[in-house]
Design a protein around this motif. Structure first.
Motif, PDB file in Angstrom:
ATOM      1  N   LEU A   1       7.551  -4.408  -9.589  1.00 61.86           N
ATOM      2  CA  LEU A   1       6.717  -3.610  -8.377  1.00 61.86           C
ATOM      3  C   LEU A   1       5.923  -3.025  -8.790  1.00 61.86           C
ATOM      4  O   LEU A   1       6.809  -1.190  -9.959  1.00 61.86           O
ATOM      5  CB  LEU A   1       7.862  -2.915  -7.263  1.00 61.86           C
ATOM      6  CG  LEU A   1       7.251  -2.195  -5.969  1.00 61.86           C
ATOM      7  CD1 LEU A   1       6.753  -3.453  -5.451  1.00 61.86           C
ATOM      8  CD2 LEU A   1       8.272  -1.693  -5.374  1.00 61.86           C
ATOM      9  N   ILE A   2       4.624  -3.128  -9.010  1.00 61.80           N
ATOM     10  CA  ILE A   2       3.400  -1.859  -9.748  1.00 61.80           C
ATOM     11  C   ILE A   2       2.977  -1.038  -8.299  1.00 61.80           C
ATOM     12  O   ILE A   2       2.843  -2.041  -7.269  1.00 61.80           O
ATOM     13  CB  ILE A   2       2.742  -2.525 -10.551  1.00 61.80           C
ATOM     14  CG1 ILE A   2       3.034  -3.401 -11.894  1.00 61.80           C
ATOM     15  CG2 ILE A   2       1.619  -1.717 -11.253  1.00 61.80           C
ATOM     16  CD1 ILE A   2       3.816  -3.022 -12.132  1.00 61.80           C
ATOM     17  N   ASP A   3       3.112   0.080  -8.684  1.00 58.35           N
ATOM     18  CA  ASP A   3       2.407   0.913  -7.534  1.00 58.35           C
ATOM     19  C   ASP A   3       0.814   0.900  -7.521  1.00 58.35           C
ATOM     20  O   ASP A   3       0.342   0.590  -8.640  1.00 58.35           O
ATOM     21  CB  ASP A   3       2.673   2.631  -7.644  1.00 58.35           C
ATOM     22  CG  ASP A   3       2.361   3.685  -8.940  1.00 58.35           C
ATOM     23  OD1 ASP A   3       1.281   2.719  -9.134  1.00 58.35           O
ATOM     24  OD2 ASP A   3       2.815   4.829  -9.385  1.00 58.35           O
ATOM     25  N   GLY A   4      -0.280   1.667  -6.531  1.00 52.05           N
ATOM     26  CA  GLY A   4      -1.371   1.741  -6.206  1.00 52.05           C
ATOM     27  C   GLY A   4      -1.981   1.727  -7.458  1.00 52.05           C
ATOM     28  O   GLY A   4      -3.351   1.512  -7.706  1.00 52.05           O
ATOM     29  N   ALA A   5      -1.818   3.247  -8.531  1.00 48.28           N
ATOM     30  CA  ALA A   5      -2.285   3.177  -9.603  1.00 48.28           C
ATOM     31  C   ALA A   5      -2.364   2.406 -10.631  1.00 48.28           C
ATOM     32  O   ALA A   5      -2.553   3.040 -12.029  1.00 48.28           O
ATOM     33  CB  ALA A   5      -1.329   4.627  -9.749  1.00 48.28           C
TER      34      ALA A   5
ATOM     35  N   ALA B   1       1.514   2.394 -12.153  1.00 54.46           N
ATOM     36  CA  ALA B   1       2.884   2.460 -12.907  1.00 54.46           C
ATOM     37  C   ALA B   1       3.666   1.445 -12.440  1.00 54.46           C
ATOM     38  O   ALA B   1       3.859   1.300 -11.305  1.00 54.46           O
ATOM     39  CB  ALA B   1       2.782   3.905 -12.314  1.00 54.46           C
ATOM     40  N   PRO B   2       5.037   1.463 -13.045  1.00 55.80           N
ATOM     41  CA  PRO B   2       5.642   0.296 -12.241  1.00 55.80           C
ATOM     42  C   PRO B   2       7.186   1.185 -11.717  1.00 55.80           C
ATOM     43  O   PRO B   2       6.670   2.121 -12.179  1.00 55.80           O
ATOM     44  CB  PRO B   2       5.963  -1.133 -13.813  1.00 55.80           C
ATOM     45  CG  PRO B   2       6.153   0.243 -14.831  1.00 55.80           C
ATOM     46  CD  PRO B   2       5.035   0.911 -13.970  1.00 55.80           C
ATOM     47  N   TYR B   3       8.169   0.803 -11.548  1.00 55.99           N
ATOM     48  CA  TYR B   3       8.522   1.565 -10.246  1.00 55.99           C
ATOM     49  C   TYR B   3       9.655   1.810 -10.951  1.00 55.99           C
ATOM     50  O   TYR B   3       9.859  -0.091 -12.063  1.00 55.99           O
ATOM     51  CB  TYR B   3       9.090   0.751  -8.679  1.00 55.99           C
ATOM     52  CG  TYR B   3       8.191   1.661  -8.026  1.00 55.99           C
ATOM     53  CD1 TYR B   3       8.817   2.551  -7.983  1.00 55.99           C
ATOM     54  CD2 TYR B   3       7.105   0.865  -7.559  1.00 55.99           C
ATOM     55  CE1 TYR B   3       7.338   3.314  -6.403  1.00 55.99           C
ATOM     56  CE2 TYR B   3       6.300   1.610  -6.653  1.00 55.99           C
ATOM     57  CZ  TYR B   3       6.945   2.952  -6.102  1.00 55.99           C
ATOM     58  OH  TYR B   3       5.544   3.516  -5.556  1.00 55.99           O
TER      59      TYR B   3
ATOM     60  N   ILE C   1      11.269  -4.330   0.144  1.00 58.59           N
ATOM     61  CA  ILE C   1       9.885  -3.893   0.269  1.00 58.59           C
ATOM     62  C   ILE C   1       9.859  -2.955   2.223  1.00 58.59           C
ATOM     63  O   ILE C   1      10.258  -4.256   3.167  1.00 58.59           O
ATOM     64  CB  ILE C   1       8.935  -4.000   0.461  1.00 58.59           C
ATOM     65  CG1 ILE C   1       8.651  -4.894  -1.000  1.00 58.59           C
ATOM     66  CG2 ILE C   1       7.700  -3.768   0.711  1.00 58.59           C
ATOM     67  CD1 ILE C   1       8.992  -3.192  -1.339  1.00 58.59           C
TER      68      ILE C   1
ATOM     69  N   LYS D   1      10.601   6.404   2.821  1.00 56.81           N
ATOM     70  CA  LYS D   1      10.736   5.969   1.796  1.00 56.81           C
ATOM     71  C   LYS D   1      10.131   4.720   1.032  1.00 56.81           C
ATOM     72  O   LYS D   1       9.678   4.341   0.338  1.00 56.81           O
ATOM     73  CB  LYS D   1      12.564   5.705   1.452  1.00 56.81           C
ATOM     74  CG  LYS D   1      13.473   7.115   1.399  1.00 56.81           C
ATOM     75  CD  LYS D   1      14.906   6.901   0.805  1.00 56.81           C
ATOM     76  CE  LYS D   1      15.657   7.558   1.277  1.00 56.81           C
ATOM     77  NZ  LYS D   1      17.537   6.945   0.491  1.00 56.81           N
ATOM     78  N   LYS D   2       8.968   4.809   1.718  1.00 58.56           N
ATOM     79  CA  LYS D   2       7.635   3.877   1.684  1.00 58.56           C
ATOM     80  C   LYS D   2       7.490   4.000   0.196  1.00 58.56           C
ATOM     81  O   LYS D   2       7.032   5.315  -0.723  1.00 58.56           O
ATOM     82  CB  LYS D   2       6.524   4.265   2.147  1.00 58.56           C
ATOM     83  CG  LYS D   2       6.679   4.333   3.944  1.00 58.56           C
ATOM     84  CD  LYS D   2       5.246   4.036   4.704  1.00 58.56           C
ATOM     85  CE  LYS D   2       5.420   4.062   6.148  1.00 58.56           C
ATOM     86  NZ  LYS D   2       5.809   5.566   5.988  1.00 58.56           N
ATOM     87  N   PRO D   3       7.729   2.837  -0.522  1.00 56.82           N
ATOM     88  CA  PRO D   3       7.436   0.932   0.312  1.00 56.82           C
ATOM     89  C   PRO D   3       9.229   0.782   0.629  1.00 56.82           C
ATOM     90  O   PRO D   3       8.488  -0.805   0.636  1.00 56.82           O
ATOM     91  CB  PRO D   3       6.480   0.734  -1.065  1.00 56.82           C
ATOM     92  CG  PRO D   3       6.786   1.413  -2.361  1.00 56.82           C
ATOM     93  CD  PRO D   3       6.996   2.732  -2.473  1.00 56.82           C
TER      94      PRO D   3
END
Length: 71
Positions: free
Chosen positions: A21-25, A27-29, A37, A45-47
Motif C-alpha cells: 500500500l503506497i500513500d499519496g506521496a 511512501a509505502p505503509y 481499507i 485511522k484512515k486509510p
C-alpha cells in the motif's frame, strides 16, 4: 501470492496477499498480510478501517455485474 481484494457488505475493502500500500506521496505503509481499507469515510485511522462503519450504520453492498453466458 496473488493479491485478493474483497468488498465486505457494509464494511471495508479487505486486501490480502502480497499487497504493498503506497500513500499519496509515494511512501509505502508497513507490510501486513491483511489490510482493511475504510470505505465509509468515518475511520479515525484512515486509510485503514477502525470499525466506525458499525457505529454510524454505513450501508453499501457492492455486487459485480452478472456475466451473461450468451454475450
Amino acid at each position: 501470492m496473488k493479491v485478493k481484494a474483497r468488498l465486505i457488505d457494509d464494511g471495508p475493502l479487505v486486501l490480502s496477499g502480497d499487497t504493498v500500500l503506497i500513500d499519496g506521496a509515494g511512501a509505502p505503509y508497513p507490510p501486513a498480510p491483511v489490510i482493511s481499507i475504510c470505505r465509509c469515510g468515518l475511520s479515525d485511522k484512515k486509510p485503514f478501517c477502525d470499525g466506525s462503519h458499525r457505529v454510524r450504520r454505513f450501508s453499501h453492498q457492492a455486487r459485480a455485474p452478472r456475466l451473461d453466458e450468451n454475450s
